[in-house]
Design a protein around this motif. Structure first.
Motif, mmCIF file in Angstrom:
data_model
loop_
_atom_site.group_PDB
_atom_site.id
_atom_site.type_symbol
_atom_site.label_atom_id
_atom_site.label_comp_id
_atom_site.label_asym_id
_atom_site.label_seq_id
_atom_site.Cartn_x
_atom_site.Cartn_y
_atom_site.Cartn_z
ATOM 1 N N THR A 1 0.828 -1.211 0.000
ATOM 2 C CA THR A 1 0.000 0.000 0.000
ATOM 3 C C THR A 1 0.857 1.253 0.000
ATOM 4 O OG1 THR A 1 -0.109 -0.094 2.394
ATOM 5 C CG2 THR A 1 -1.958 -1.025 1.192
ATOM 6 N N ARG A 2 2.134 1.106 0.266
ATOM 7 C CA ARG A 2 2.991 2.284 0.333
ATOM 8 C C ARG A 2 3.945 2.437 -0.841
ATOM 9 N NH1 ARG A 2 1.153 0.896 4.999
ATOM 10 N NH2 ARG A 2 0.811 2.460 6.596
ATOM 11 N N VAL A 3 4.382 1.338 -1.421
ATOM 12 C CA VAL A 3 5.315 1.497 -2.549
ATOM 13 C C VAL A 3 4.712 1.164 -3.910
ATOM 14 C CG1 VAL A 3 7.369 1.123 -1.165
ATOM 15 C CG2 VAL A 3 6.353 -0.782 -2.360
ATOM 16 N N ASN A 4 3.549 0.468 -3.935
ATOM 17 C CA ASN A 4 2.877 0.245 -5.208
ATOM 18 C C ASN A 4 3.672 -0.510 -6.253
ATOM 19 O OD1 ASN A 4 0.265 0.845 -5.777
ATOM 20 N ND2 ASN A 4 0.608 3.025 -5.466
ATOM 21 N N ASP A 5 4.550 -1.380 -5.829
ATOM 22 C CA ASP A 5 5.328 -2.150 -6.792
ATOM 23 C C ASP A 5 5.643 -3.471 -6.102
ATOM 24 O OD1 ASP A 5 7.323 -3.412 -8.169
ATOM 25 O OD2 ASP A 5 8.540 -1.635 -8.481
ATOM 26 N N SER A 6 5.044 -4.557 -6.596
ATOM 27 C CA SER A 6 5.090 -5.776 -5.788
ATOM 28 C C SER A 6 6.504 -6.359 -5.729
ATOM 29 C CB SER A 6 4.079 -6.798 -6.290
ATOM 30 O OG SER A 6 4.515 -7.380 -7.479
ATOM 31 N N GLU A 7 7.299 -6.194 -6.794
ATOM 32 C CA GLU A 7 8.674 -6.701 -6.745
ATOM 33 C C GLU A 7 9.472 -5.971 -5.667
ATOM 34 O OE1 GLU A 7 10.098 -9.321 -8.067
ATOM 35 O OE2 GLU A 7 8.093 -9.742 -8.851
ATOM 36 N N LYS A 8 9.329 -4.647 -5.701
ATOM 37 C CA LYS A 8 10.021 -3.807 -4.724
ATOM 38 C C LYS A 8 9.562 -4.174 -3.311
ATOM 39 C CE LYS A 8 13.082 -1.438 -4.104
ATOM 40 N NZ LYS A 8 14.365 -1.870 -4.593
ATOM 41 N N ALA A 9 8.253 -4.398 -3.191
ATOM 42 C CA ALA A 9 7.704 -4.706 -1.870
ATOM 43 C C ALA A 9 8.288 -6.007 -1.328
ATOM 44 C CB ALA A 9 6.185 -4.795 -1.950
ATOM 45 N N LYS A 10 8.419 -7.016 -2.219
ATOM 46 C CA LYS A 10 8.993 -8.289 -1.779
ATOM 47 C C LYS A 10 10.421 -8.091 -1.282
ATOM 48 C CE LYS A 10 6.325 -10.863 -5.062
ATOM 49 N NZ LYS A 10 6.391 -11.304 -6.459
ATOM 50 N N ASP A 11 11.173 -7.288 -2.061
ATOM 51 C CA ASP A 11 12.557 -7.020 -1.651
ATOM 52 C C ASP A 11 12.602 -6.356 -0.282
ATOM 53 O OD1 ASP A 11 13.439 -8.061 -3.949
ATOM 54 O OD2 ASP A 11 13.860 -6.161 -4.960
ATOM 55 N N LEU A 12 11.718 -5.378 -0.103
ATOM 56 C CA LEU A 12 11.736 -4.642 1.163
ATOM 57 C C LEU A 12 11.380 -5.558 2.334
ATOM 58 C CD1 LEU A 12 10.119 -1.264 0.089
ATOM 59 C CD2 LEU A 12 12.447 -1.616 0.853
ATOM 60 N N VAL A 13 10.427 -6.454 2.108
ATOM 61 C CA VAL A 13 10.044 -7.374 3.182
ATOM 62 C C VAL A 13 11.227 -8.277 3.535
ATOM 63 C CG1 VAL A 13 8.554 -9.327 3.767
ATOM 64 C CG2 VAL A 13 7.589 -7.347 2.645
ATOM 65 N N GLN A 14 11.895 -8.752 2.500
ATOM 66 C CA GLN A 14 13.046 -9.615 2.757
ATOM 67 C C GLN A 14 14.153 -8.869 3.505
ATOM 68 O OE1 GLN A 14 14.273 -11.840 -0.581
ATOM 69 N NE2 GLN A 14 16.100 -12.643 0.394
ATOM 70 N N ASP A 15 14.430 -7.640 3.041
ATOM 71 C CA ASP A 15 15.432 -6.822 3.730
ATOM 72 C C ASP A 15 15.077 -6.643 5.198
ATOM 73 O OD1 ASP A 15 16.687 -6.569 1.368
ATOM 74 O OD2 ASP A 15 16.184 -4.458 1.023
ATOM 75 N N THR A 16 13.781 -6.438 5.425
ATOM 76 C CA THR A 16 13.340 -6.227 6.803
ATOM 77 C C THR A 16 13.624 -7.438 7.675
ATOM 78 O OG1 THR A 16 11.580 -4.834 5.978
ATOM 79 C CG2 THR A 16 11.364 -5.626 8.232
ATOM 80 N N PHE A 17 13.298 -8.623 7.149
ATOM 81 C CA PHE A 17 13.547 -9.837 7.928
ATOM 82 C C PHE A 17 15.043 -10.005 8.216
ATOM 83 C CE2 PHE A 17 9.395 -11.672 6.268
ATOM 84 C CZ PHE A 17 8.766 -11.496 7.475
ATOM 85 N N VAL A 18 15.863 -9.761 7.198
ATOM 86 C CA VAL A 18 17.302 -9.921 7.382
ATOM 87 C C VAL A 18 17.825 -8.904 8.399
ATOM 88 C CG1 VAL A 18 19.544 -9.790 6.237
ATOM 89 C CG2 VAL A 18 17.643 -10.910 5.107
ATOM 90 N N ALA A 19 17.366 -7.665 8.257
ATOM 91 C CA ALA A 19 17.805 -6.638 9.199
ATOM 92 C C ALA A 19 17.355 -6.964 10.613
ATOM 93 C CB ALA A 19 17.262 -5.275 8.770
ATOM 94 N N GLY A 20 16.154 -7.512 10.708
ATOM 95 C CA GLY A 20 15.628 -7.888 12.018
ATOM 96 C C GLY A 20 16.494 -8.963 12.660
ATOM 97 N N LEU A 21 16.902 -9.902 11.825
ATOM 98 C CA LEU A 21 17.746 -10.995 12.306
ATOM 99 C C LEU A 21 19.070 -10.463 12.840
ATOM 100 C CD1 LEU A 21 17.569 -14.056 12.285
ATOM 101 C CD2 LEU A 21 18.705 -14.050 10.079
ATOM 102 N N LYS A 22 19.611 -9.482 12.090
ATOM 103 C CA LYS A 22 20.924 -8.966 12.470
ATOM 104 C C LYS A 22 20.860 -8.164 13.766
ATOM 105 C CE LYS A 22 23.262 -9.069 8.082
ATOM 106 N NZ LYS A 22 23.048 -8.539 6.733
ATOM 107 N N SER A 23 19.720 -7.489 13.980
ATOM 108 C CA SER A 23 19.672 -6.646 15.180
ATOM 109 C C SER A 23 18.785 -7.260 16.253
ATOM 110 C CB SER A 23 19.189 -5.253 14.805
ATOM 111 O OG SER A 23 18.014 -5.353 14.066
#
Lengths: 183, 83
Positions: A25-47
């Motif tokens: 709902t915020r970036v309007n691009d499903s590929e980008k959204a998938k990437d962002l979700v993945q980045d979030t999980f990885v960042a969460g893991l690291k911190s």
């Protein structure tokens, strides 16, 4: 109040849909959204060790995701407008306090919205199940997956006027079904 | 749909369906609106149809299973690295 715990093994199951929805709902691009979700999980893991158990896991992940989304927009902005003049109202002595920043973010979804949306999703699913399978298939391809008319026609081997007749029947059925179960 | 201003309900509904996917031309939409002025049944249909579109947009989109699996494998690699 129960103490919040963190368990990254369950993240994908529990939160990937929720985070994806939040992002799309915020970036309007499903590929980008998938990437962002993945980045979030990885960042969460690291911190993970910074997780203070003050908020639930989901809230914590969302707060990481928010940063990621902001970064994403920053990146696009710096690509497109290097010559853009930026006015910073945030000088040393006086903190910026524009009126816009003091009001609640209207796009921030509350828990209530999320519940309502989940219920709506269920109602739509139920109505889709009641449709004849052909209608459901075409309707889903056209409305949810946003395929081009031509692509659907080729795939299912039907003509455009066939497709519109099917769509019309499906829409009539869906509208009356949702009218009963949702409105 | 020729050059006539008055169209049949069947045609009007077809245009209304196309409008939901932004596939109707300006002229078709004009004809539809003319039709809606005098046709109560189609007005109701158009209203319901637009509502359905609104609901479909509002409904939550879930990740499709394939990308979810991709996400899972990528994440599990990270998880293994982390431990």
């Amino acid at each position: 109040m129960p103490k919040h715990t963190i368990d990254p093994n369950q993240w994908i199951n529990r939160y990937s849909d929720y985070l994806f929805n939040y992002t799309i709902t915020r970036v309007n691009d499903s590929e980008k959204a998938k990437d962002l979700v993945q980045d979030t999980f990885v960042a969460g893991l690291k911190s993970m060790k910074n997780f203070k158990a003050e908020a639930s896991e989901r809230t914590w992940l969302i707060s990481i995701l928010k940063r990621k989304i902001i970064d994403h927009y920053r990146k696009i902005n710096s690509n497109k407008g290097k010559a853009e003049v930026r006015i910073s109202y945030n000088s040393e002595e006086n903190e910026g306090d524009w009126l816009e920043e003091r009001v609640a973010d209207p796009f921030d979804k509350t828990a209530e919205d999320t519940i309502e949306n989940t219920e709506l999703g269920l109602a739509i699913d139920n109505c889709l199940k009641k449709l004849p399978s052909k209608q459901a298939q075409v309707f889903e391809m056209k409305t949810i997956l946003n395929y081009e008319t031509e692509a659907i026609c080729n795939e299912l081997n039907i003509t455009a006027s066939n497709l519109w007749v099917i769509i019309h029947r499906a829409r009539t059925a869906m509208a009356s079904c949702l009218e009963k179960n949702w409105f | 749909m020729g050059n006539k201003i008055i169209i049949l309900c069947k045609e009007a509904n077809h245009v209304c369906d196309k409008t939901q996917y932004k596939e109707a031309t300006l002229w078709e939409k004009f004809l539809l609106n003319i039709h809606l002025i005098y046709c109560k049944v189609c007005r109701k249909y158009s209203k319901n149809n637009a509502n359905l579109t609104k609901l479909m947009i509002k409904s939550p989109v879930n990740l499709d299973p394939i990308s979810k699996e991709n996400l899972r494998t990528a994440f599990e690699k990270e998880l293994a690295k982390h431990k």
